[in-house]
Scaffold this motif. Structure first.
Motif, PDB file in Angstrom:
ATOM      1  N   TYR A 137       0.886  -1.192   0.036  1.00 16.42           N
ATOM      2  CA  TYR A 137      -0.044   0.098   0.048  1.00 16.42           C
ATOM      3  C   TYR A 137       0.924   1.135  -0.070  1.00 16.42           C
ATOM      4  O   TYR A 137       0.312   2.430   0.288  1.00 16.42           O
ATOM      5  CB  TYR A 137      -0.919  -0.072   1.175  1.00 16.42           C
ATOM      6  N   ARG A 138       2.126   1.130  -0.255  1.00 16.92           N
ATOM      7  CA  ARG A 138       3.075   2.162  -0.273  1.00 16.92           C
ATOM      8  C   ARG A 138       2.915   3.274  -1.278  1.00 16.92           C
ATOM      9  O   ARG A 138       3.433   4.490  -1.154  1.00 16.92           O
ATOM     10  CB  ARG A 138       4.424   1.523  -0.279  1.00 16.92           C
ATOM     11  N   GLN A 139       2.315   3.062  -2.490  1.00 15.91           N
ATOM     12  CA  GLN A 139       2.198   4.092  -3.421  1.00 15.91           C
ATOM     13  C   GLN A 139       0.647   4.549  -3.449  1.00 15.91           C
ATOM     14  O   GLN A 139      -0.266   4.031  -3.663  1.00 15.91           O
ATOM     15  CB  GLN A 139       2.522   3.466  -4.880  1.00 15.91           C
ATOM     16  N   LEU A 179       3.557  -1.524  14.448  1.00 19.11           N
ATOM     17  CA  LEU A 179       2.166  -2.039  15.043  1.00 19.11           C
ATOM     18  C   LEU A 179       1.610  -1.162  15.998  1.00 19.11           C
ATOM     19  O   LEU A 179       0.577  -0.938  16.392  1.00 19.11           O
ATOM     20  CB  LEU A 179       2.254  -3.444  15.380  1.00 19.11           C
ATOM     21  N   GLU A 180       2.424  -0.530  16.869  1.00 20.38           N
ATOM     22  CA  GLU A 180       1.937   0.012  17.940  1.00 20.38           C
ATOM     23  C   GLU A 180       1.477   1.558  17.306  1.00 20.38           C
ATOM     24  O   GLU A 180       0.664   2.232  17.974  1.00 20.38           O
ATOM     25  CB  GLU A 180       3.146   0.681  18.889  1.00 20.38           C
ATOM     26  N   ALA A 181       1.958   2.037  16.150  1.00 20.72           N
ATOM     27  CA  ALA A 181       1.569   3.328  15.597  1.00 20.72           C
ATOM     28  C   ALA A 181      -0.034   2.789  14.878  1.00 20.72           C
ATOM     29  O   ALA A 181      -0.746   3.715  14.919  1.00 20.72           O
ATOM     30  CB  ALA A 181       2.530   3.655  14.308  1.00 20.72           C
ATOM     31  N   VAL A 182      -0.100   1.727  14.405  1.00 20.98           N
ATOM     32  CA  VAL A 182      -1.159   1.292  13.681  1.00 20.98           C
ATOM     33  C   VAL A 182      -2.318   1.108  14.690  1.00 20.98           C
ATOM     34  O   VAL A 182      -3.401   1.712  14.442  1.00 20.98           O
ATOM     35  CB  VAL A 182      -1.261   0.033  12.955  1.00 20.98           C
ATOM     36  N   GLY A 183      -2.140   0.726  16.098  1.00 21.55           N
ATOM     37  CA  GLY A 183      -2.685   0.770  17.032  1.00 21.55           C
ATOM     38  C   GLY A 183      -4.365  -0.140  17.054  1.00 21.55           C
ATOM     39  O   GLY A 183      -5.276   0.352  17.313  1.00 21.55           O
ATOM     40  N   GLN A 220      -4.512   0.609   9.125  1.00 21.63           N
ATOM     41  CA  GLN A 220      -5.862   0.942   9.831  1.00 21.63           C
ATOM     42  C   GLN A 220      -7.017   0.629   9.211  1.00 21.63           C
ATOM     43  O   GLN A 220      -7.860   0.096   9.642  1.00 21.63           O
ATOM     44  CB  GLN A 220      -5.728   2.301  10.622  1.00 21.63           C
ATOM     45  N   ARG A 221      -7.095   1.179   8.177  1.00 22.41           N
ATOM     46  CA  ARG A 221      -8.245   1.089   7.265  1.00 22.41           C
ATOM     47  C   ARG A 221      -8.574  -0.579   6.828  1.00 22.41           C
ATOM     48  O   ARG A 221      -9.733  -1.122   6.862  1.00 22.41           O
ATOM     49  CB  ARG A 221      -8.134   1.805   5.937  1.00 22.41           C
ATOM     50  N   VAL A 222      -7.432  -1.196   6.463  1.00 20.62           N
ATOM     51  CA  VAL A 222      -7.639  -2.711   6.446  1.00 20.62           C
ATOM     52  C   VAL A 222      -8.098  -3.278   7.383  1.00 20.62           C
ATOM     53  O   VAL A 222      -9.057  -4.273   7.651  1.00 20.62           O
ATOM     54  CB  VAL A 222      -6.481  -3.366   5.846  1.00 20.62           C
ATOM     55  N   ALA A 223      -7.533  -2.890   8.766  1.00 21.17           N
ATOM     56  CA  ALA A 223      -7.940  -3.663   9.861  1.00 21.17           C
ATOM     57  C   ALA A 223      -9.309  -3.209  10.323  1.00 21.17           C
ATOM     58  O   ALA A 223      -9.915  -4.463  10.974  1.00 21.17           O
ATOM     59  CB  ALA A 223      -7.057  -3.120  11.052  1.00 21.17           C
ATOM     60  N   ASP A 224      -9.804  -2.046  10.093  1.00 25.69           N
ATOM     61  CA  ASP A 224     -11.227  -1.821  10.239  1.00 25.69           C
ATOM     62  C   ASP A 224     -11.977  -2.343   9.415  1.00 25.69           C
ATOM     63  O   ASP A 224     -13.229  -3.023  10.112  1.00 25.69           O
ATOM     64  CB  ASP A 224     -11.344  -0.202  10.316  1.00 25.69           C
ATOM     65  N   ASP A 225     -11.873  -2.530   8.472  1.00 25.97           N
ATOM     66  CA  ASP A 225     -12.505  -3.406   7.400  1.00 25.97           C
ATOM     67  C   ASP A 225     -12.818  -4.951   7.774  1.00 25.97           C
ATOM     68  O   ASP A 225     -13.821  -5.641   7.824  1.00 25.97           O
ATOM     69  CB  ASP A 225     -12.267  -3.321   6.100  1.00 25.97           C
ATOM     70  N   CYS A 226     -11.706  -5.516   8.222  1.00 30.21           N
ATOM     71  CA  CYS A 226     -11.511  -6.920   8.629  1.00 30.21           C
ATOM     72  C   CYS A 226     -12.206  -6.942   9.914  1.00 30.21           C
ATOM     73  O   CYS A 226     -13.003  -7.976  10.127  1.00 30.21           O
ATOM     74  CB  CYS A 226      -9.928  -7.301   8.760  1.00 30.21           C
ATOM     75  N   SER A 235       9.487  10.475   9.371  1.00 29.71           N
ATOM     76  CA  SER A 235       9.072  11.720   8.667  1.00 29.71           C
ATOM     77  C   SER A 235       8.852  11.317   7.142  1.00 29.71           C
ATOM     78  O   SER A 235       8.526  12.227   6.234  1.00 29.71           O
ATOM     79  CB  SER A 235      10.193  12.804   8.714  1.00 29.71           C
ATOM     80  N   ASP A 236       9.355  10.180   6.855  1.00 23.84           N
ATOM     81  CA  ASP A 236       9.159   9.637   5.266  1.00 23.84           C
ATOM     82  C   ASP A 236       7.566   9.609   5.160  1.00 23.84           C
ATOM     83  O   ASP A 236       6.694   9.012   6.087  1.00 23.84           O
ATOM     84  CB  ASP A 236       9.606   8.325   5.110  1.00 23.84           C
ATOM     85  N   PRO A 237       6.987  10.301   3.965  1.00 26.87           N
ATOM     86  CA  PRO A 237       5.481  10.149   3.758  1.00 26.87           C
ATOM     87  C   PRO A 237       5.047   8.804   3.604  1.00 26.87           C
ATOM     88  O   PRO A 237       3.539   8.483   4.120  1.00 26.87           O
ATOM     89  CB  PRO A 237       5.306  10.846   2.392  1.00 26.87           C
ATOM     90  N   ALA A 238       5.761   7.629   3.294  1.00 25.22           N
ATOM     91  CA  ALA A 238       5.220   6.549   3.294  1.00 25.22           C
ATOM     92  C   ALA A 238       4.832   5.821   4.743  1.00 25.22           C
ATOM     93  O   ALA A 238       4.147   5.098   4.683  1.00 25.22           O
ATOM     94  CB  ALA A 238       6.290   5.558   2.534  1.00 25.22           C
ATOM     95  N   TRP A 239       5.545   6.295   5.521  1.00 26.05           N
ATOM     96  CA  TRP A 239       5.282   5.949   6.977  1.00 26.05           C
ATOM     97  C   TRP A 239       3.831   6.126   7.413  1.00 26.05           C
ATOM     98  O   TRP A 239       3.164   5.362   7.645  1.00 26.05           O
ATOM     99  CB  TRP A 239       6.250   6.553   8.012  1.00 26.05           C
ATOM    100  N   SER A 240       3.369   7.627   7.126  1.00 32.81           N
ATOM    101  CA  SER A 240       2.088   7.780   7.485  1.00 32.81           C
ATOM    102  C   SER A 240       1.016   6.835   6.543  1.00 32.81           C
ATOM    103  O   SER A 240       0.080   6.623   6.856  1.00 32.81           O
ATOM    104  CB  SER A 240       1.923   9.285   7.772  1.00 32.81           C
ATOM    105  N   LEU A 241       1.329   6.956   5.368  1.00 39.67           N
ATOM    106  CA  LEU A 241       0.643   6.369   4.209  1.00 39.67           C
ATOM    107  C   LEU A 241       0.324   4.914   4.967  1.00 39.67           C
ATOM    108  O   LEU A 241      -0.755   4.229   4.846  1.00 39.67           O
ATOM    109  CB  LEU A 241       1.195   6.399   3.222  1.00 39.67           C
ATOM    110  N   LEU A 242       1.442   4.035   5.347  1.00 41.56           N
ATOM    111  CA  LEU A 242       1.353   2.697   5.633  1.00 41.56           C
ATOM    112  C   LEU A 242       0.347   2.442   6.880  1.00 41.56           C
ATOM    113  O   LEU A 242      -0.090   1.577   7.058  1.00 41.56           O
ATOM    114  CB  LEU A 242       2.642   1.909   5.452  1.00 41.56           C
TER     115      LEU A 242
END
Length: 280
Positions: free
Chosen positions: A86-88, A167-171, A138-144, A126-133
Motif C-alpha cells: 500500500y506504499r504508492q 504495529l504500535e503506531a497502527v494501534g 488501519q483501514r484494512v484492519a477496520d474493514d477486517c 518523517s518519510d511520507p510512506a510511514w504515515s501512508l502505511l
C-alpha cells in the motif's frame, strides 16, 4: 482443530485455478489451505463459486485469505519498495478495494484471518510512506474487524523490532503477525528465530518456507526447498512449540521447477518434526 495441521498456500501449487489447486492439496493429503491473492477478474466470474464448492467438497480447512495486487514485483529490493503493498498513493484506493474483496471471500470460505505484505515500512517516520502505511493498515484492519477477521501482517521486509514499532503506531487490536521465517533471510533483515521470539505474542499464523541470504546490497536471497536453506527447520519448529504456537503450518513454495514435489517433500519433513515434538 488439531495442533500443527499441515497445509499449503494455494498459489504455491502453480496450477491454473484456485479450484484445481484446492483439489490438488487434498490429493497431497494436506489438511489446510491458505487462499491465494486473487486477480480482479476472480470476483466477477464463476471462479469464486467453483473454489468455494471445491473447498466444501474436499472438506478442507481454510486457515487464511491473502491480499496481493497486480503490478507487484519481487525481483529485487528496489522493485519491492516501489511496487509492493500500500506504499504508492496512486494505487492505494484500488488496492484497498481489492483487499476488502479478498477479505470477503476469506470470510465466506470460513477463515478468520486475512494476510498481506503492507509494503516496505520506512525507518524514518518523517518519510511520507510511514504515515501512508499506518493509515492503510488501519483501514484494512477496520474493514477486517467489521467482517470478524484478523489482519495478519507478513514478516520479512522489516526487523522484528521495527515491526513492533509500526504495529504500535497502527494501534488496532486485530492486527497480528503471519510469521514467515524465510522472508527474514531473503530480505536480509535478521535471524528469524530471535525475531520469532520477539513477536511471539502476536503470531497467529505461520508459513514454512526456506531460503538463503542475499549475495549483495539491494538484492534478495534465493528461495529453496524446505529444509535446504538457512532457516533451520528443526530450530524453527522447536521455537514454535516453545512459544506455544499450535496453529497450522502452511507450506509456501514460490520458485523451483518441481513445486508440487517440493511441497510433498516439505509435508513429509513437517510430519517427521510433528511426530518428534508432539507424538502425532
Amino acid at each position: 482443530m488439531d495442533r500443527w495441521q499441515i497445509g499449503v498456500f494455494l498459489s504455491s501449487l502453480g496450477l491454473p485455478s484456485a479450484e484445481e489447486a484446492a483439489k490438488k492439496a487434498k490429493s497431497l493429503n494436506l489438511e489446510v489451505i491458505q487462499l491465494p491473492p486473487f486477480p480482479p477478474s476472480f470476483f466477477e466470474g464463476p471462479e469464486k463459486d467453483a473454489l468455494l464448492s471445491a473447498i466444501s467438497g474436499e472438506g478442507l480447512f481454510v486457515s487464511a485469505g491473502c491480499a496481493g495486487f497486480p503490478g507487484e514485483d519481487y525481483s529485487d529490493m528496489e522493485a519491492v519498495t516501489n511496487t509492493v503493498g500500500y506504499r504508492q498513493p496512486e494505487t492505494l484506493e484500488e488496492r484497498l478495494q481489492i483487499t476488502a474483496r479478498c477479505a470477503s471471500v476469506a470470510k465466506e470460505a470460513g477463515a478468520s484471518l486475512l494476510t498481506a505484505h503492507v509494503g516496505v515500512v520506512p525507518e524514518d517516520k518523517s518519510d511520507p510512506a510511514w504515515s501512508l502505511l499506518v493509515e492503510a493498515a488501519q483501514r484494512v484492519a477496520d474493514d477486517c474487524g467489521e467482517k470478524g477477521l484478523v489482519f495478519g501482517l507478513e514478516t520479512g521486509q522489516e526487523s522484528a523490532d521495527w515491526m513492533l514499532e509500526y504495529l504500535e503506531a497502527v494501534g488496532r487490536d486485530n492486527v497480528k503477525i503471519n510469521f514467515d521465517p524465510a522472508n527474514m533471510i531473503l530480505y536480509g533483515t535478521g535471524d528469524p528465530i530471535p525475531a520469532l521470539k520477539t513477536l511471539k505474542d502476536l503470531v497467529v499464523h505461520v508459513h514454512c518456507k526456506d531460503g538463503t541470504y542475499p549475495e549483495g546490497p539491494g538484492q534478495l536471497g534465493t528461495e529453496v526447498p524446505l529444509g535446504e536453506g538457512k532457516v533451520g527447520m528443526d530450530r524453527y519448529l522447536d521455537t514454535l512449540k516453545e512459544i506455544g504456537y499450535e496453529g497450522p503450518l502452511v507450506i509456501e513454495r514460490e520458485a523451483g521447477d518441481d513445486r508440487i514435489g517440493d511441497i510433498a517433500n516439505g509435508r513429509d519433513l513437517l510430519l517427521r518434526h510433528r511426530q518428534r515434538l508432539w507424538g502425532r
